[in-house]
Design a protein around this motif. Structure first.
Motif, mmCIF file in Angstrom:
data_model
loop_
_atom_site.group_PDB
_atom_site.id
_atom_site.type_symbol
_atom_site.label_atom_id
_atom_site.label_comp_id
_atom_site.label_asym_id
_atom_site.label_seq_id
_atom_site.Cartn_x
_atom_site.Cartn_y
_atom_site.Cartn_z
ATOM 1 N N ASP A 1 83.391 8.329 70.530
ATOM 2 C CA ASP A 1 83.137 7.153 69.705
ATOM 3 C C ASP A 1 82.091 7.511 68.653
ATOM 4 N N LEU A 2 82.462 7.406 67.391
ATOM 5 C CA LEU A 2 81.539 7.766 66.315
ATOM 6 C C LEU A 2 80.307 6.871 66.271
ATOM 7 N N LEU A 3 80.406 5.666 66.859
ATOM 8 C CA LEU A 3 79.232 4.790 66.913
ATOM 9 C C LEU A 3 78.250 5.183 68.019
ATOM 10 N N ASP A 4 78.658 6.113 68.867
ATOM 11 C CA ASP A 4 77.775 6.660 69.897
ATOM 12 C C ASP A 4 76.917 7.742 69.232
ATOM 13 N N ARG A 5 75.625 7.477 69.078
ATOM 14 C CA ARG A 5 74.756 8.392 68.328
ATOM 15 C C ARG A 5 74.736 9.788 68.948
ATOM 16 N N ASN A 6 74.753 9.871 70.270
ATOM 17 C CA ASN A 6 74.736 11.191 70.917
ATOM 18 C C ASN A 6 75.988 11.984 70.560
ATOM 19 N N PHE A 7 77.147 11.299 70.588
ATOM 20 C CA PHE A 7 78.384 11.981 70.226
ATOM 21 C C PHE A 7 78.371 12.383 68.761
ATOM 22 N N LEU A 8 77.981 11.466 67.891
ATOM 23 C CA LEU A 8 77.953 11.762 66.461
ATOM 24 C C LEU A 8 77.062 12.962 66.166
ATOM 25 N N GLU A 9 75.893 12.988 66.788
ATOM 26 C CA GLU A 9 74.956 14.068 66.503
ATOM 27 C C GLU A 9 75.385 15.399 67.106
ATOM 28 N N SER A 10 76.413 15.356 67.977
ATOM 29 C CA SER A 10 76.948 16.601 68.538
ATOM 30 C C SER A 10 77.998 17.242 67.633
ATOM 31 N N LEU A 11 78.457 16.504 66.611
ATOM 32 C CA LEU A 11 79.521 17.017 65.757
ATOM 33 C C LEU A 11 79.016 18.156 64.873
ATOM 34 N N PRO A 12 79.824 19.210 64.725
ATOM 35 C CA PRO A 12 79.413 20.326 63.870
ATOM 36 C C PRO A 12 79.292 19.887 62.418
ATOM 37 N N ARG A 13 78.264 20.349 61.752
ATOM 38 C CA ARG A 13 78.020 19.958 60.360
ATOM 39 C C ARG A 13 78.803 20.875 59.420
ATOM 40 N N VAL A 14 80.105 20.674 59.399
ATOM 41 C CA VAL A 14 80.960 21.509 58.555
ATOM 42 C C VAL A 14 80.833 21.083 57.096
ATOM 43 N N LYS A 15 81.352 21.922 56.205
ATOM 44 C CA LYS A 15 81.126 21.732 54.772
ATOM 45 C C LYS A 15 81.935 20.587 54.176
ATOM 46 N N ASN A 16 83.153 20.371 54.706
ATOM 47 C CA ASN A 16 84.078 19.423 54.076
ATOM 48 C C ASN A 16 84.435 18.306 55.036
ATOM 49 N N VAL A 17 84.118 17.073 54.649
ATOM 50 C CA VAL A 17 84.259 15.915 55.538
ATOM 51 C C VAL A 17 85.202 14.888 54.910
ATOM 52 N N PHE A 18 86.161 14.434 55.715
ATOM 53 C CA PHE A 18 87.016 13.311 55.323
ATOM 54 C C PHE A 18 86.733 12.159 56.277
#
Length: 345
Positions: A92-109
């Motif tokens: 769930d993208l609204l889950d801050r822990n999950f969101l902050e675990s996402l890799p910070r890739v260069k190109n986001v859609f």
């Protein structure tokens, strides 16, 4: 001009057409740096959009990590994405822990959002459409971001106007449209604060044989149900053409954020389209109400200057939808509510 078939016979052929990259898209991926992430991949548009990116990378001869993020409603949905060769991350993208675990890739859609049933859960609508974009803008501040928005942020305008332009002031009607403008403002804020290149795609409406305004109208004609003419005009674009523009928008991200209207060239008359479907189905269609002198219309000339005009003719798209419904093939069962004039979706 692409050589399109007379009709689409099954889901496999449809997905092939929706995700076929143009030469321009392939060329862009040859020189694009960094990996790619699709946030909210499991909706109506995400699978074919991500598949087009994967196919473009393959045809360009480049290897990139392509990631699709979603809560995924079913294991089958997740498997379908993975079978395209796309890595999945479930949460769930609204889950801050999950969101902050996402890799910070260069190109986001950014495809996540709330529309259907938005009037029934307004707090979630605002959380998904306005709060989440602020979080995304901060987490991916070093990336390029292409975010879906909607033409619903514009007011209803006269047909003679040719549609709203990007330079026109947004006048969102109803809380759904207001929350979508909130989405844009949050991405704009992040873009200015962090110098993040952003493109905001004001789309209305993407169409294919399983979903969209044309499917809504055609279904009523086929089922001998009356079509309301109050919202008498609309724009549509083939989703394959829309996918192409959205991917190539990575080349046109800017700080401050850039707004791009995305729709078809023609302003279509509901009455004329109803009559077209009547002929194709061999029925006399029913119509009620009178056309208002305003409608939700977009002028997409900027997009045509940047990317070229849509390739698929509207008359071909109308025939594809009619053939699909005539053969009782599966639709997504999600009406667009394009006829809504008070903003309550």
């Amino acid at each position: 001009m692409t050589d399109y078939p007379e009709k689409i016979s099954d889901d496999k052929q449809l997905e092939e057409l929706l995700s076929k990259p143009t030469a321009e898209t392939i060329e862009m991926f040859k020189r694009l740096d960094g990996d790619i992430i699709f946030l909210g991949i499991a909706g109506k548009i995400g699978p074919s959009l991500a598949n087009m990116a994967k196919r473009a990378c393959d045809e360009a001869g480049v290897k990139k990590r392509i990631i699709g993020v979603s809560r995924f409603r079913s294991p089958e949905e997740k498997k379908h994405i993975e079978e395209m060769g796309i890595e999945t991350l479930q949460g769930d993208l609204l889950d801050r822990n999950f969101l902050e675990s996402l890799p910070r890739v260069k190109n986001v859609f950014f495809l996540a959002g709330m529309k259907f049933g938005s009037e029934d859960n307004l707090s979630l609508t605002w959380a998904m459409n306005s709060y989440l974009p602020a979080l995304i803008g901060e987490h991916f501040k070093e990336s390029r971001i292409v975010a879906y928005s909607t033409g619903c942020v514009y007011p209803l305008v006269s047909v003679e106007s040719g549609g709203s332009k990007e330079t026109d002031m947004p006048v969102p009607v109803g809380e759904y449209a207001q929350s979508c403008l909130g989405r844009e403002r949050m991405f704009e804020y992040g873009s200015k604060k962090n110098n993040t290149p952003v493109a905001l795609i004001r789309l209305n409406y993407a169409v294919e044989p399983r979903y969209g305004v044309l499917v809504d109208i055609a279904t009523k004609v086929k089922n001998n149900e009356p079509v309301d003419l109050a919202m008498g005009y609309f724009n549509v674009i083939w989703q394959g053409d829309a996918n192409d523009v959205v991917l190539r928008s990575l080349d046109h991200t800017k700080s401050p954020a850039r707004v791009i209207n995305l729709s078809g060239q023609e302003i279509l008359s509901v009455q004329n389209v109803v009559q077209d479907f009547g002929i194709l189905f061999g029925v006399k269609p029913k119509m009620v109400g009178e056309e208002a002198n305003t409608a939700l219309l977009s002028n997409s000339n900027q997009a045509y200057e940047l990317f070229g005009k849509p390739q698929l003719p509207i008359d071909k798209l109308i025939k594809w939808v009619a053939y699909w419904l005539e053969e009782d093939r599966k639709t997504l069962g999600k009406p667009t509510h394009f006829e809504v004039r008070d903003g309550k979706y």
